[in-house]
Design a protein around this motif. Structure first.
Motif, short mmCIF file in Angstrom:
data_model
loop_
_atom_site.label_atom_id
_atom_site.label_comp_id
_atom_site.label_asym_id
_atom_site.label_seq_id
_atom_site.Cartn_x
_atom_site.Cartn_y
_atom_site.Cartn_z
N SER A 1 0.84 -1.20 0.00
CA SER A 1 0.00 0.00 0.00
C SER A 1 0.87 1.25 0.00
O SER A 1 2.01 1.24 0.48
CB SER A 1 -0.92 0.00 1.22
N MET A 2 0.31 2.32 -0.56
CA MET A 2 1.04 3.59 -0.60
C MET A 2 1.26 4.11 0.81
O MET A 2 0.36 4.11 1.64
CB MET A 2 0.25 4.61 -1.43
N ALA A 3 2.51 4.57 1.09
CA ALA A 3 2.85 5.06 2.42
C ALA A 3 4.01 6.03 2.32
O ALA A 3 4.66 6.16 1.28
CB ALA A 3 3.22 3.90 3.34
N SER A 4 4.29 6.73 3.41
CA SER A 4 5.47 7.59 3.49
C SER A 4 6.71 6.71 3.46
O SER A 4 6.73 5.61 4.05
CB SER A 4 5.43 8.41 4.77
N ALA A 5 7.76 7.15 2.74
CA ALA A 5 8.98 6.35 2.61
C ALA A 5 9.70 6.20 3.95
O ALA A 5 10.43 5.24 4.16
CB ALA A 5 9.90 6.97 1.57
N GLY A 6 9.52 7.14 4.86
CA GLY A 6 10.17 7.06 6.16
C GLY A 6 9.22 6.60 7.24
O GLY A 6 8.07 6.25 6.98
N SER A 7 9.71 6.60 8.47
CA SER A 7 8.87 6.16 9.59
C SER A 7 7.90 7.24 10.05
O SER A 7 6.92 6.95 10.72
CB SER A 7 9.76 5.73 10.76
N LEU A 8 8.17 8.49 9.68
CA LEU A 8 7.32 9.60 10.08
C LEU A 8 6.60 10.19 8.88
O LEU A 8 7.13 10.21 7.77
CB LEU A 8 8.16 10.68 10.77
N THR B 1 5.64 13.48 7.53
CA THR B 1 5.91 14.91 7.70
C THR B 1 5.94 15.59 6.34
O THR B 1 6.03 14.93 5.29
CB THR B 1 7.26 15.14 8.40
N ALA B 2 5.88 16.93 6.35
CA ALA B 2 6.01 17.68 5.10
C ALA B 2 7.36 17.40 4.47
O ALA B 2 8.39 17.39 5.15
CB ALA B 2 5.85 19.17 5.39
N GLY B 3 7.38 17.14 3.19
CA GLY B 3 8.61 16.85 2.47
C GLY B 3 8.91 15.37 2.35
O GLY B 3 9.84 14.98 1.61
N SER B 4 8.16 14.51 3.07
CA SER B 4 8.40 13.07 3.00
C SER B 4 8.11 12.55 1.59
O SER B 4 7.09 12.91 0.99
CB SER B 4 7.52 12.32 4.00
N LYS B 5 9.00 11.70 1.09
CA LYS B 5 8.74 11.06 -0.20
C LYS B 5 7.75 9.91 -0.01
O LYS B 5 7.59 9.37 1.08
CB LYS B 5 10.04 10.55 -0.82
N LEU B 6 7.14 9.52 -1.12
CA LEU B 6 6.15 8.44 -1.09
C LEU B 6 6.76 7.14 -1.58
O LEU B 6 7.54 7.14 -2.54
CB LEU B 6 4.93 8.79 -1.94
N GLY B 7 6.39 6.05 -0.93
CA GLY B 7 6.82 4.72 -1.34
C GLY B 7 5.73 3.73 -1.03
O GLY B 7 4.53 4.06 -1.07
N PHE B 8 6.14 2.48 -0.70
CA PHE B 8 5.16 1.43 -0.44
C PHE B 8 5.49 0.72 0.86
O PHE B 8 6.65 0.66 1.28
CB PHE B 8 5.13 0.41 -1.58
N SER B 9 4.45 0.16 1.46
CA SER B 9 4.60 -0.61 2.68
C SER B 9 3.93 -1.96 2.50
O SER B 9 2.80 -2.03 2.00
CB SER B 9 3.98 0.14 3.86
N LEU B 10 4.61 -3.03 2.88
CA LEU B 10 4.02 -4.36 2.80
C LEU B 10 2.90 -4.51 3.82
O LEU B 10 3.01 -4.04 4.95
CB LEU B 10 5.08 -5.43 3.05
#
Length: 551
Positions: free
Chosen positions: A473-480, A482-491
């Motif tokens: 599923s689509m999620a923030s690339a980091g653990s937080l 926040t503004a500026g966070s890139k988008l990635g995926f989470s299992l």
């Protein structure tokens, strides 16, 4: 081998001569044609659901023993392999003691039928649409014999099909899930080269040219291994549309005159009073005034034998109806005890059949729908007047509705949706970047429109997934977040909750836990300028706006 649809084959070119009907299946020899040799001059797929078949659900036919509707008669609503054992009504003719041997004339009252020359569905076959047949030449008979009959039934359920770029439904090539109208296949990025199709549900019309023009092909539930299976001479399909349908009747229990609607109707003729209906696909709002105004009643897929079953008063008059569109957000609403969103709050995310029974006072004064489309009822148990509420804020409920209470409410059900996202600033498509075998390294960016599955997205229950990795599923690339966070995926793993998103009517994709953060194109001059990031909402910033292209 005939796959997916029913075919008519003719001995002469130009669809002339007596048609022979072939249903899906394999025919290793010509025994089905009762011959050793045959010449096929032309063939075409049977176009189910045509305008001549207006009542497809309850097949009914009256057969007469003699031409011109004379002699003994019998009404049928199901198949009959032989007429010899038919129960003939008393007083229908002189020869009541003799078996009913053949048909001299007939009236097809509803449905689509196949007549056969011999008992047991053997011999020459004749396609029978709704209408009168005065004698055997009217149905194109080979001779005066017609000794068995059966109806053909169609499927008009919620439409869904998969179109493939390769033959034989080969998933090694590109494929696209289609759930709704596409006026131009080129605009989806998939292109117009369709080599095979799997119709999972519903009935579809495919067109050779854009905007529903040119040669058309009817696609029913089933598998089409190549373009010849749907009767085409090439693999070009430029536009498609499902047959979304509501069928209404002038009498209760689906009796009387009927009309079929496949889209919005802003003015139903005063001479036609709707007393029962069947919703085959889609979600519809019925109104008691023209131009979608007045009291409304919401109907989802199902059968409604009378006005009471539809939720209407016994004296209601339906004057217009409208198909309800999609909503890209999960059900979420807040009810307030005072006007202007003040006082006690009641949060709801699922249906409530009786607000008072669950401990809440029904005399609520304002309402905020944060997600989903809700049907709100004046009384408990989904009774009384109804209102359809999309995401919005209603500061003075009583003034808005004219009601003193909310008795019950429920969110509309919404199916799984496939779509593409086009950025309104650049016109580029949201895509994935990286190796799907390593999900943690996948990033989301914008690229030029193409036919790849990494530009196809899925929305269900607030979660956004990519077609190439639906287990993520689509999620923030980091653990937080926040503004500026890139988008990635989470299992998707046991014990974890996916990140939820909603898409506003203007096209902003909001993070549900931090609604002020939306998807944006990073920009700048660095290598990652096309990457998608989270940024605060900025009015007028087109990189934060996305056009949803439902497939």
């Amino acid at each position: 081998m005939f796959i997916g649809v029913i075919w008519l084959i003719y001995e002469e070119s130009g669809f002339q001569g007596i048609p022979f009907i072939l249903e899906p299946g394999e025919y290793p020899d010509l025994l089905f044609w009762n011959t050793q040799e045959a010449y096929i001059g032309s063939l075409r797929p049977l176009k189910m659901g045509s305008r001549k078949v207006e009542i497809p659900y309850e097949p009914k036919i009256i057969i007469f023993e003699k031409p011109m509707f004379e002699g003994r008669q019998v009404e049928l609503d199901k198949e009959t392999m032989t007429f010899e054992n038919l129960e003939i009504p008393a007083g229908s003719g002189e020869d009541e003691g003799f078996p009913f041997s053949t048909v001299g004339s007939m009236r097809v009252l509803s449905g689509l039928w196949v007549g056969y020359e011999k008992p047991g569905f053997e011999g020459h076959q004749y396609l029978l649409e709704e209408g009168d047949y005065e004698e055997w030449s009217n149905w194109g008979g080979y001779n005066g014999l017609l000794q068995s009959l059966r109806p053909i039934l169609s499927d008009f359920s919620t439409p869904h099909m998969i179109m493939y770029s390769e033959k034989d439904l080969n998933e090694k090539g590109a494929n696209i899930n289609v759930l709704g109208i596409i006026a131009n296949m080129e605009e989806t990025g998939f292109g117009m080269k369709i080599q095979s199709i799997n119709v999972l549900s519903g009935v579809w019309v495919a067109y050779e040219c854009p905007d529903f023009t040119g040669e058309q092909y009817i696609l029913e539930k089933g598998m089409y291994s190549n373009f010849g299976d749907w009767g085409a001479k090439s693999c070009k399909i430029s536009s498609v549309q499902p047959i979304l349908m509501v069928e209404v009747f002038s009498e209760p229990d689906f009796q009387g005159q009927n009309q079929i609607y496949e889209g919005d109707v802003n003015n139903i003729d005063d001479s036609f009073k709707i007393m029962s209906c069947r919703v085959s696909s889609g979600r519809w709002a019925l109104y008691d005034k023209e131009d979608f105004s007045g009291n409304l009643w919401v109907l989802e897929e199902g059968t409604f034998p009378n006005l009471c079953a539809m939720g209407c008063p016994h004296d209601a008059s339906i004057r217009s109806l409208k198909m309800i569109s999609y909503e890209f957000s999960e059900p979420d609403a807040v009810l307030f005890g005072k006007e202007n969103f003040k006082g006690r709050r009641v949060k709801v995310s699922k249906e409530s059949i009786d607000l008072q029974a669950t401990g809440y006072s029904p005399d609520l004064m304002s309402l905020e729908v944060l997600g989903g489309i809700w049907v709100v009822y004046e009384y408990a148990n989904y009774r009384g007047r109804q209102l359809l509420i999309p995401p919005s804020r209603i500061a003075q409920w009583r003034q808005f509705s004219g009601w003193n209470r909310i008795g019950s409410l429920r969110p509309l059900r919404q199916k799984r949706l496939y779509f593409k996202l086009r950025n309104k600033e650049s016109g580029m498509m949201m895509s994935t970047n990286g190796n799907v075998d390593d999900v943690k390294l996948l990033r989301i960016q914008v690229t030029e429109d193409n036919v790849a599955e990494d530009q196809i997205w899925v929305y269900q229950k607030g979660v956004i997934r990519c077609r190439i990795a639906e287990e993520c599923s689509m999620a923030s690339a980091g653990s937080l977040i926040t503004a500026g966070s890139k988008l990635g995926f989470s299992l998707d793993e046991p014990g974890t909750s996916p990140v939820l998103w909603s898409i506003s009517p203007e096209g902003r994709i909001h993070n549900r836990s931090k609604p002020n953060l939306v998807l944006d194109v990073k920009g700048g001059n660095q290598y990652d300028q096309q990457h998608i990031v989270l940024n605060p909402v900025t009015e007028g910033k087109l990189t934060q706006l996305w056009e949803i292209c439902v497939l």
